[in-house]
Scaffold this motif. Structure first.
Motif, PDB file in Angstrom:
ATOM      1  N   ALA A 126      41.934  40.272  49.206  1.00 32.57           N
ATOM      2  CA  ALA A 126      40.677  39.604  49.219  1.00 32.57           C
ATOM      3  C   ALA A 126      39.908  39.504  50.448  1.00 32.57           C
ATOM      4  O   ALA A 126      38.650  39.926  50.596  1.00 32.57           O
ATOM      5  CB  ALA A 126      40.916  38.084  48.497  1.00 32.57           C
ATOM      6  N   LYS A 155      36.657  41.513  51.437  1.00 31.96           N
ATOM      7  CA  LYS A 155      35.523  40.607  51.796  1.00 31.96           C
ATOM      8  C   LYS A 155      34.849  41.594  52.934  1.00 31.96           C
ATOM      9  O   LYS A 155      33.674  41.914  53.114  1.00 31.96           O
ATOM     10  CB  LYS A 155      35.657  39.517  52.064  1.00 31.96           C
ATOM     11  CG  LYS A 155      34.335  38.599  52.679  1.00 31.96           C
ATOM     12  CD  LYS A 155      34.964  37.148  52.950  1.00 31.96           C
ATOM     13  CE  LYS A 155      35.119  37.014  54.468  1.00 31.96           C
ATOM     14  NZ  LYS A 155      35.446  35.872  54.989  1.00 31.96           N
ATOM     15  N   LEU A 164      36.282  39.342  39.170  1.00 32.43           N
ATOM     16  CA  LEU A 164      36.560  40.763  39.463  1.00 32.43           C
ATOM     17  C   LEU A 164      36.613  41.914  38.879  1.00 32.43           C
ATOM     18  O   LEU A 164      36.175  42.946  39.201  1.00 32.43           O
ATOM     19  CB  LEU A 164      37.959  40.570  40.207  1.00 32.43           C
ATOM     20  CG  LEU A 164      38.418  39.412  41.244  1.00 32.43           C
ATOM     21  CD1 LEU A 164      39.698  39.233  41.726  1.00 32.43           C
ATOM     22  CD2 LEU A 164      37.613  40.019  42.558  1.00 32.43           C
ATOM     23  N   THR A 183      39.478  46.348  43.670  1.00 37.92           N
ATOM     24  CA  THR A 183      39.003  45.282  43.219  1.00 37.92           C
ATOM     25  C   THR A 183      39.437  45.071  41.944  1.00 37.92           C
ATOM     26  O   THR A 183      39.821  44.151  41.430  1.00 37.92           O
ATOM     27  CB  THR A 183      37.313  45.307  43.168  1.00 37.92           C
ATOM     28  OG1 THR A 183      36.712  45.503  44.325  1.00 37.92           O
ATOM     29  CG2 THR A 183      36.784  44.001  42.418  1.00 37.92           C
ATOM     30  N   LEU A 202      43.042  44.364  42.088  1.00 39.44           N
ATOM     31  CA  LEU A 202      43.292  42.580  42.579  1.00 39.44           C
ATOM     32  C   LEU A 202      42.987  42.041  41.356  1.00 39.44           C
ATOM     33  O   LEU A 202      43.624  40.955  41.124  1.00 39.44           O
ATOM     34  CB  LEU A 202      42.388  42.425  43.766  1.00 39.44           C
ATOM     35  CG  LEU A 202      42.004  40.931  44.214  1.00 39.44           C
ATOM     36  CD1 LEU A 202      43.542  40.531  44.703  1.00 39.44           C
ATOM     37  CD2 LEU A 202      40.880  40.540  45.184  1.00 39.44           C
ATOM     38  N   MET A 255      33.781  37.286  47.244  1.00 38.95           N
ATOM     39  CA  MET A 255      35.092  37.484  47.922  1.00 38.95           C
ATOM     40  C   MET A 255      35.445  36.531  48.898  1.00 38.95           C
ATOM     41  O   MET A 255      36.766  36.265  49.045  1.00 38.95           O
ATOM     42  CB  MET A 255      35.141  38.941  48.424  1.00 38.95           C
ATOM     43  CG  MET A 255      35.255  39.890  47.370  1.00 38.95           C
ATOM     44  SD  MET A 255      36.461  39.819  46.040  1.00 38.95           S
ATOM     45  CE  MET A 255      37.898  40.124  47.020  1.00 38.95           C
ATOM     46  N   THR A 276      36.763  33.654  47.016  1.00 36.74           N
ATOM     47  CA  THR A 276      37.969  34.178  46.206  1.00 36.74           C
ATOM     48  C   THR A 276      39.135  34.095  47.244  1.00 36.74           C
ATOM     49  O   THR A 276      40.303  33.569  46.892  1.00 36.74           O
ATOM     50  CB  THR A 276      37.854  35.655  45.922  1.00 36.74           C
ATOM     51  OG1 THR A 276      36.950  35.741  44.742  1.00 36.74           O
ATOM     52  CG2 THR A 276      38.995  36.124  45.153  1.00 36.74           C
ATOM     53  N   ALA A 277      38.818  34.579  48.444  1.00 38.35           N
ATOM     54  CA  ALA A 277      40.042  34.380  49.633  1.00 38.35           C
ATOM     55  C   ALA A 277      40.305  33.022  49.794  1.00 38.35           C
ATOM     56  O   ALA A 277      41.394  32.485  49.634  1.00 38.35           O
ATOM     57  CB  ALA A 277      39.592  34.900  50.945  1.00 38.35           C
ATOM     58  N   TYR A 281      42.621  31.885  46.806  1.00 41.59           N
ATOM     59  CA  TYR A 281      43.970  32.215  46.696  1.00 41.59           C
ATOM     60  C   TYR A 281      44.591  31.474  47.923  1.00 41.59           C
ATOM     61  O   TYR A 281      45.708  31.052  47.774  1.00 41.59           O
ATOM     62  CB  TYR A 281      44.030  33.650  47.286  1.00 41.59           C
ATOM     63  CG  TYR A 281      43.745  34.679  45.912  1.00 41.59           C
ATOM     64  CD1 TYR A 281      44.287  34.811  44.981  1.00 41.59           C
ATOM     65  CD2 TYR A 281      42.637  35.836  46.237  1.00 41.59           C
ATOM     66  CE1 TYR A 281      44.000  35.432  43.829  1.00 41.59           C
ATOM     67  CE2 TYR A 281      42.088  36.426  45.207  1.00 41.59           C
ATOM     68  CZ  TYR A 281      43.053  36.697  44.028  1.00 41.59           C
ATOM     69  OH  TYR A 281      42.499  37.405  43.040  1.00 41.59           O
TER      70      TYR A 281
END
Length: 188
Positions: free
Chosen positions: A31, A35, A93, A120, A123, A175, A178-179, A182
């Motif tokens: 991620a 990004k 995603l 992507t 992921l 992203m 998203t990071a 996670y």
């Protein structure tokens, strides 16, 4: 298989791709890498257009129906729900991979950016595999590319650069969220 980290990945035709990172243990690294790549590509588009801020403000107010950071609010307190979070991340995603594939096939014809949408999608698959009930994931409509063409045709002033900028800007923002998601999931 490469052991490069997302931070050390190189650019250019001999680029090191984060295939090794698309595993259940490392979605955060992928991620972050995606990004950074999106931000870099978007900066290239900004240079091509002039200034991002001016262009962004002048863009037509037509939605491409891209996922938004609000779509993953269940990934953070106080609404954190792991299964819902993973489902929304994975679906978003998949949507973005469809848009990125469209960009690659139609708007980056001379540049080798296939890894971008493929990673992507990987992921998204990895995220789906982390779900307790992956069968509950609703996949995006397969006609997303047709809707991109329809929106592009409806806005005569939209150049390929503007469309790339819109998608990459939203993708970079998503992203980033998203990071962070996670990272939160990993810690809880």
């Amino acid at each position: 298989m490469s052991t490069a980290t997302p931070e050390s990945a190189t650019t250019g035709p001999n680029e090191v791709w984060p295939v090794a990172f698309a595993t259940a243990e490392q979605p955060l690294a992928v991620a972050i890498w995606l990004k950074r790549k999106a931000n870099s590509l978007n900066q290239d588009v900004c240079e091509e257009l002039g200034t991002c801020e001016t262009v962004w403000e002048d863009l037509p107010r037509m939605s491409l129906h891209l996922p938004d950071t609000d779509d993953v609010e269940e990934c953070f307190p106080p609404k954190f729900e792991r299964e819902v979070c993973l489902r929304r991340l994975s679906r978003a995603l998949y949507v973005f991979s469809t848009f990125l594939k469209y960009l690659c096939q139609h708007l980056y014809a001379t540049e080798p950016h296939t890894y971008f949408w493929e990673q992507t999608e990987k992921l998204a698959q990895t995220t789906k595999s982390l779900m307790d009930h992956p069968s509950t994931l609703i996949f995006p409509d397969v006609n997303v590319a047709k809707s991109v063409e329809a929106v592009k045709a409806a806005h005569i002033g939209w150049t390929p650069s503007i469309l790339r900028h819109l998608v990459l800007r939203k993708y970079t923002e998503f992203m980033d969220a998203t990071a962070k998601a996670y990272l939160y999931i990993k810690r809880n």
